[in-house]
Design a protein around this motif. Sequence first.
Motif, PDB file in Angstrom:
ATOM      1  N   SER A   1       9.488 -14.582  -6.675  1.00 12.21           N
ATOM      2  CA  SER A   1       8.095 -14.415  -6.258  1.00 12.21           C
ATOM      3  C   SER A   1       7.311 -15.681  -6.587  1.00 12.21           C
ATOM      4  O   SER A   1       7.762 -16.535  -7.365  1.00 12.21           O
TER       5      SER A   1
ATOM      6  N   ASP B   1      15.734 -13.417 -11.421  1.00 14.87           N
ATOM      7  CA  ASP B   1      14.556 -12.541 -11.470  1.00 14.87           C
ATOM      8  C   ASP B   1      14.995 -11.136 -11.868  1.00 14.87           C
ATOM      9  O   ASP B   1      16.107 -10.713 -11.567  1.00 14.87           O
TER      10      ASP B   1
ATOM     11  N   TYR C   1      -1.126 -12.442 -24.162  1.00 15.86           N
ATOM     12  CA  TYR C   1      -0.745 -13.480 -23.189  1.00 15.86           C
ATOM     13  C   TYR C   1      -1.131 -14.860 -23.716  1.00 15.86           C
ATOM     14  O   TYR C   1      -0.341 -15.810 -23.646  1.00 15.86           O
TER      15      TYR C   1
ATOM     16  N   THR D   1      -0.623 -15.392  -6.373  1.00 14.85           N
ATOM     17  CA  THR D   1       0.713 -14.808  -6.518  1.00 14.85           C
ATOM     18  C   THR D   1       0.564 -13.314  -6.814  1.00 14.85           C
ATOM     19  O   THR D   1      -0.531 -12.765  -6.793  1.00 14.85           O
TER      20      THR D   1
HETATM   21  N1  LIG Z   1      -0.671 -16.725 -10.866  1.00  7.74           N
HETATM   22  C1  LIG Z   1      -1.481 -17.260 -11.753  1.00  7.74           C
HETATM   23  O1  LIG Z   1      -2.707 -17.254 -11.572  1.00  7.74           O
HETATM   24  C2  LIG Z   1      -0.921 -17.902 -12.995  1.00  7.74           C
HETATM   25  C3  LIG Z   1      -1.809 -18.578 -13.837  1.00  7.74           C
HETATM   26  C4  LIG Z   1      -1.325 -19.186 -14.979  1.00  7.74           C
HETATM   27  C5  LIG Z   1       0.011 -19.110 -15.286  1.00  7.74           C
HETATM   28  N2  LIG Z   1       0.864 -18.439 -14.458  1.00  7.74           N
HETATM   29  C6  LIG Z   1       2.273 -18.392 -14.851  1.00  7.74           C
HETATM   30  O2  LIG Z   1       3.092 -18.749 -13.767  1.00  7.74           O
HETATM   31  C7  LIG Z   1       4.365 -18.137 -13.933  1.00  7.74           C
HETATM   32  C8  LIG Z   1       4.813 -17.525 -12.617  1.00  7.74           C
HETATM   33  O3  LIG Z   1       3.969 -16.457 -12.297  1.00  7.74           O
HETATM   34  P1  LIG Z   1       3.487 -16.105 -10.821  1.00  7.74           P
HETATM   35  O4  LIG Z   1       2.029 -16.295 -10.796  1.00  7.74           O
HETATM   36  O5  LIG Z   1       4.320 -16.788  -9.819  1.00  7.74           O
HETATM   37  O6  LIG Z   1       3.705 -14.530 -10.837  1.00  7.74           O
HETATM   38  P2  LIG Z   1       4.645 -13.544 -10.005  1.00  7.74           P
HETATM   39  O7  LIG Z   1       4.402 -12.209 -10.601  1.00  7.74           O
HETATM   40  O8  LIG Z   1       4.440 -13.746  -8.552  1.00  7.74           O
HETATM   41  O9  LIG Z   1       6.120 -14.046 -10.377  1.00  7.74           O
HETATM   42  C9  LIG Z   1       6.687 -13.830 -11.644  1.00  7.74           C
HETATM   43  C10 LIG Z   1       8.120 -13.378 -11.463  1.00  7.74           C
HETATM   44  O10 LIG Z   1       8.700 -13.217 -12.763  1.00  7.74           O
HETATM   45  C11 LIG Z   1       9.569 -12.094 -12.702  1.00  7.74           C
HETATM   46  N3  LIG Z   1       9.825 -11.565 -14.028  1.00  7.74           N
HETATM   47  C12 LIG Z   1       8.965 -10.881 -14.828  1.00  7.74           C
HETATM   48  N4  LIG Z   1       9.584 -10.499 -15.950  1.00  7.74           N
HETATM   49  C13 LIG Z   1      10.865 -10.948 -15.876  1.00  7.74           C
HETATM   50  C14 LIG Z   1      11.992 -10.840 -16.727  1.00  7.74           C
HETATM   51  N5  LIG Z   1      11.929 -10.191 -17.893  1.00  7.74           N
HETATM   52  N6  LIG Z   1      13.163 -11.396 -16.326  1.00  7.74           N
HETATM   53  C15 LIG Z   1      13.240 -12.050 -15.123  1.00  7.74           C
HETATM   54  N7  LIG Z   1      12.198 -12.172 -14.277  1.00  7.74           N
HETATM   55  C16 LIG Z   1      11.026 -11.622 -14.656  1.00  7.74           C
HETATM   56  C17 LIG Z   1       8.835 -11.106 -11.814  1.00  7.74           C
HETATM   57  O11 LIG Z   1       9.700 -10.117 -11.293  1.00  7.74           O
HETATM   58  C18 LIG Z   1       8.243 -12.021 -10.742  1.00  7.74           C
HETATM   59  O12 LIG Z   1       9.107 -12.137  -9.617  1.00  7.74           O
HETATM   60  C19 LIG Z   1       4.228 -17.144 -15.085  1.00  7.74           C
HETATM   61  O13 LIG Z   1       4.796 -17.679 -16.254  1.00  7.74           O
HETATM   62  C20 LIG Z   1       2.730 -17.002 -15.239  1.00  7.74           C
HETATM   63  O14 LIG Z   1       2.367 -16.651 -16.534  1.00  7.74           O
HETATM   64  C21 LIG Z   1       0.428 -17.844 -13.318  1.00  7.74           C
END
Ligand SMILES: NC(=O)c1ccc[n+]([C@@H]2O[C@H](COP(=O)([O-])OP(=O)(O)OC[C@H]3O[C@@H](n4cnc5c(N)ncnc54)[C@H](O)[C@@H]3O)[C@@H](O)[C@H]2O)c1
Length: 256
Positions: A18, A39, A156, A191
């Motif tokens: 994702s 994932d 977090y 996302t």
């Molecule tokens: N989207 C934002 O606004 C944002 C902001 C700051 C940081 N982030 C960071 O970016 C990173 C990616 O997040 P994203 O925004 O793409 O979110 P997302 O939810 O689209 O993707 C995260 C993915 O991680 C997978 N996941 C969760 N727990 C897991 C586990 N235990 N084992 C394997 N896979 C697991 C989920 O199934 C998902 O597919 C994260 O570390 C998040 O903290 C995102």
Amino acid sequence: MTTTDMTGHTIVVTGAGSGIGRATTQLLASRGAHVVVADIAESAHETVELVTGAGGEATAVVADISDEQAAADLIALAAERGDRLGLVNNAGIMDAFAGAAHVDTAQWDRILRVNLTAPMYLIRAAIPVMLERGGGAIVNVGSSASLRGGAAGAAYTSSKHGLIGLTLNTAYTYGKQSIRCNAACPGGVETNIMSGTDMSAMNPEHGLAAITPVHQSAIRNAKPEELAQVIAFLASDAASDVNGAVIPVDAGWSAG
Ligand SMILES: NC(=O)c1ccc[n+]([C@@H]2O[C@H](COP(=O)([O-])OP(=O)(O)OC[C@H]3O[C@@H](n4cnc5c(N)ncnc54)[C@H](O)[C@@H]3O)[C@@H](O)[C@H]2O)c1
């Protein structure tokens, strides 16, 4: 030497079913890497289909990376290919914005395990392989909550600050052995990350009131592809002298 070409690299990208992980996978694969798409969700397979449909190479692994054995197995599988090994610790889960006085213990434990302990498991398993092969690159995906106290709840925020500690320690400890470890810190990205957060259960009296108004006035949300550009750069030899860097990728949010 200084190139973004990833031919001959196998890169493990966690949370690649994702969002940022999927976009990063697609970019790395388009540059010649074989990507191990890890994932907890079956959507890992969809990412692989997107990559192979575009002529790239990827392998799906559906696993919970916070399971110690699963994390070790994931790196072992990637190492079997015999390529240079890279690791993008991207998987992460959000909290419900609770301050310390209202932290739910089970949620704290889960968030710390996925966002901080799992990256440690994966780095621990990857480093011996990287050392054997003359080096490697690790990219940790932090957050604005790695840099500030007002971007999420206590769990977090603590997990993402911890991830920076892990980044800097790894960079400093193994830098001389050609292992680089850097962090990219997104702001708001379009996302699915909030999909697992029950916002209706969020009580503003328990912590940060909805941060959205602040966000909306201060920053624009990024596309996952914009994060992928920075992560792929850090994972490549083009970043050969970048080690221990913590880079905000947030349209200026953390500058305020
Ligand atoms: N989207 C934002 O606004 C944002 C902001 C700051 C940081 N982030 C960071 O970016 C990173 C990616 O997040 P994203 O925004 O793409 O979110 P997302 O939810 O689209 O993707 C995260 C993915 O991680 C997978 N996941 C969760 N727990 C897991 C586990 N235990 N084992 C394997 N896979 C697991 C989920 O199934 C998902 O597919 C994260 O570390 C998040 O903290 C995102």
